[in-house]
Design a protein around this motif. Structure first.
Motif, PDB file in Angstrom:
ATOM      1  N   MET A  11     -17.901  11.250   8.194  1.00  0.00           N
ATOM      2  CA  MET A  11     -16.851  11.927   7.807  1.00  0.00           C
ATOM      3  C   MET A  11     -16.192  12.936   9.032  1.00  0.00           C
ATOM      4  O   MET A  11     -17.128  13.595   9.871  1.00  0.00           O
ATOM      5  CB  MET A  11     -17.229  12.997   6.865  1.00  0.00           C
ATOM      6  N   MET A  12     -14.962  12.962   9.478  1.00  0.00           N
ATOM      7  CA  MET A  12     -14.367  13.559  10.561  1.00  0.00           C
ATOM      8  C   MET A  12     -13.473  15.009  10.194  1.00  0.00           C
ATOM      9  O   MET A  12     -13.272  15.496  11.093  1.00  0.00           O
ATOM     10  CB  MET A  12     -13.773  12.754  11.227  1.00  0.00           C
ATOM     11  N   CYS A  13     -12.948  14.912   8.655  1.00  0.00           N
ATOM     12  CA  CYS A  13     -11.881  16.045   8.529  1.00  0.00           C
ATOM     13  C   CYS A  13     -11.979  15.963   6.716  1.00  0.00           C
ATOM     14  O   CYS A  13     -12.753  15.510   6.312  1.00  0.00           O
ATOM     15  CB  CYS A  13     -10.736  15.403   8.839  1.00  0.00           C
ATOM     16  N   GLY A  14     -11.008  16.935   6.805  1.00  0.00           N
ATOM     17  CA  GLY A  14     -11.020  17.179   5.124  1.00  0.00           C
ATOM     18  C   GLY A  14     -10.544  16.156   4.294  1.00  0.00           C
ATOM     19  O   GLY A  14     -10.895  16.163   3.294  1.00  0.00           O
ATOM     20  N   MET A  15      -9.762  14.975   4.813  1.00  0.00           N
ATOM     21  CA  MET A  15      -9.449  13.928   4.151  1.00  0.00           C
ATOM     22  C   MET A  15     -10.645  13.019   3.972  1.00  0.00           C
ATOM     23  O   MET A  15     -10.691  12.533   2.900  1.00  0.00           O
ATOM     24  CB  MET A  15      -8.323  13.252   4.888  1.00  0.00           C
ATOM     25  N   CYS A  16     -11.475  13.170   4.867  1.00  0.00           N
ATOM     26  CA  CYS A  16     -12.660  12.324   4.651  1.00  0.00           C
ATOM     27  C   CYS A  16     -13.568  12.736   3.636  1.00  0.00           C
ATOM     28  O   CYS A  16     -14.101  12.172   2.585  1.00  0.00           O
ATOM     29  CB  CYS A  16     -13.541  12.140   5.953  1.00  0.00           C
ATOM     30  N   GLU A  17     -13.783  14.156   3.489  1.00  0.00           N
ATOM     31  CA  GLU A  17     -14.316  14.978   2.415  1.00  0.00           C
ATOM     32  C   GLU A  17     -13.824  14.723   0.961  1.00  0.00           C
ATOM     33  O   GLU A  17     -14.566  14.207   0.100  1.00  0.00           O
ATOM     34  CB  GLU A  17     -14.265  16.316   2.747  1.00  0.00           C
ATOM     35  N   SER A  18     -12.102  14.679   0.890  1.00  0.00           N
ATOM     36  CA  SER A  18     -11.669  14.344  -0.186  1.00  0.00           C
ATOM     37  C   SER A  18     -11.879  12.937  -0.718  1.00  0.00           C
ATOM     38  O   SER A  18     -12.073  12.531  -1.778  1.00  0.00           O
ATOM     39  CB  SER A  18     -10.353  14.581  -0.039  1.00  0.00           C
ATOM     40  N   LYS A  31     -20.554  17.546 -12.671  1.00  0.00           N
ATOM     41  CA  LYS A  31     -19.981  18.827 -13.072  1.00  0.00           C
ATOM     42  C   LYS A  31     -19.123  19.449 -11.724  1.00  0.00           C
ATOM     43  O   LYS A  31     -18.074  20.212 -11.754  1.00  0.00           O
ATOM     44  CB  LYS A  31     -21.256  19.722 -13.131  1.00  0.00           C
ATOM     45  N   LYS A  32     -19.528  19.055 -10.667  1.00  0.00           N
ATOM     46  CA  LYS A  32     -19.109  19.648  -9.308  1.00  0.00           C
ATOM     47  C   LYS A  32     -19.562  18.592  -8.162  1.00  0.00           C
ATOM     48  O   LYS A  32     -20.652  18.110  -8.012  1.00  0.00           O
ATOM     49  CB  LYS A  32     -19.620  20.972  -9.056  1.00  0.00           C
ATOM     50  N   VAL A  33     -18.625  18.418  -7.189  1.00  0.00           N
ATOM     51  CA  VAL A  33     -18.891  17.615  -6.092  1.00  0.00           C
ATOM     52  C   VAL A  33     -18.245  18.229  -4.932  1.00  0.00           C
ATOM     53  O   VAL A  33     -16.954  18.621  -5.039  1.00  0.00           O
ATOM     54  CB  VAL A  33     -18.533  16.283  -6.247  1.00  0.00           C
ATOM     55  N   THR A  34     -19.022  18.564  -3.727  1.00  0.00           N
ATOM     56  CA  THR A  34     -18.228  19.284  -2.542  1.00  0.00           C
ATOM     57  C   THR A  34     -18.819  18.504  -1.593  1.00  0.00           C
ATOM     58  O   THR A  34     -19.959  18.077  -1.270  1.00  0.00           O
ATOM     59  CB  THR A  34     -18.802  20.558  -2.411  1.00  0.00           C
ATOM     60  N   SER A  35     -18.033  18.279  -0.529  1.00  0.00           N
ATOM     61  CA  SER A  35     -18.541  17.431   0.969  1.00  0.00           C
ATOM     62  C   SER A  35     -18.248  18.456   2.153  1.00  0.00           C
ATOM     63  O   SER A  35     -17.129  19.208   1.897  1.00  0.00           O
ATOM     64  CB  SER A  35     -17.576  16.298   0.885  1.00  0.00           C
ATOM     65  N   SER A  36     -18.833  18.441   3.284  1.00  0.00           N
ATOM     66  CA  SER A  36     -18.700  18.868   4.319  1.00  0.00           C
ATOM     67  C   SER A  36     -18.765  18.186   5.604  1.00  0.00           C
ATOM     68  O   SER A  36     -19.665  17.488   5.652  1.00  0.00           O
ATOM     69  CB  SER A  36     -19.789  20.253   4.523  1.00  0.00           C
ATOM     70  N   HIS A  37     -17.681  17.858   6.087  1.00  0.00           N
ATOM     71  CA  HIS A  37     -17.909  16.892   7.495  1.00  0.00           C
ATOM     72  C   HIS A  37     -18.549  17.561   8.549  1.00  0.00           C
ATOM     73  O   HIS A  37     -19.241  16.912   9.307  1.00  0.00           O
ATOM     74  CB  HIS A  37     -16.361  16.374   7.908  1.00  0.00           C
ATOM     75  N   SER A  38     -18.507  18.833   8.926  1.00  0.00           N
ATOM     76  CA  SER A  38     -19.145  19.510   9.793  1.00  0.00           C
ATOM     77  C   SER A  38     -20.636  19.419   9.512  1.00  0.00           C
ATOM     78  O   SER A  38     -21.507  19.075  10.267  1.00  0.00           O
ATOM     79  CB  SER A  38     -18.675  21.157   9.737  1.00  0.00           C
ATOM     80  N   LYS A  39     -21.105  19.435   8.283  1.00  0.00           N
ATOM     81  CA  LYS A  39     -22.652  19.423   8.112  1.00  0.00           C
ATOM     82  C   LYS A  39     -22.961  17.847   7.627  1.00  0.00           C
ATOM     83  O   LYS A  39     -24.091  17.684   7.731  1.00  0.00           O
ATOM     84  CB  LYS A  39     -23.038  20.050   6.655  1.00  0.00           C
ATOM     85  N   GLY A  40     -22.233  16.973   7.366  1.00  0.00           N
ATOM     86  CA  GLY A  40     -22.301  15.590   7.254  1.00  0.00           C
ATOM     87  C   GLY A  40     -22.997  15.417   5.766  1.00  0.00           C
ATOM     88  O   GLY A  40     -23.611  14.522   5.695  1.00  0.00           O
TER      89      GLY A  40
END
Length: 83
Positions: A11-18, A31-40
């Motif tokens: 994951m390199m950016c916000g679109m990757c997270e999305s 219920k909830k899902v969140t991604s962080s490319h900086s944390k991987g």
């Protein structure tokens, strides 16, 4: 409730997270899902434990490399939570 943490490479950016979030949301009742490319990583909160095999199956076509999956009980901690 269960908190599932995925370690994801690529994951390199916000679109990757999305992209990852959408893949998870479309495959599981979360219920909830969140991604962080900086944390991987991607953190999923769900009522029931998710199948690791199914997670791998869902992540494979996204093009991102799933490195690790961990699950633990999740208890919402907030300002008004009781002990």
């Amino acid at each position: 409730m269960v908190k599932t943490t995925l370690k994801i490479d690529g994951m390199m950016c916000g679109m990757c997270e999305s992209h990852v979030n959408d893949a998870i949301r479309n495959a599981f009742p979360v219920k909830k899902v969140t991604s962080s490319h900086s944390k991987g990583e991607t953190v999923i909160i769900s009522e029931e434990a998710l199948s690791e095999d199914k997670i791998r199956e869902v992540m494979q076509p996204t093009g991102y490399e799933l490195k690790d999956i961990t699950s633990e009980p999740y208890e919402k901690k907030g300002l008004f939570s009781r002990k």
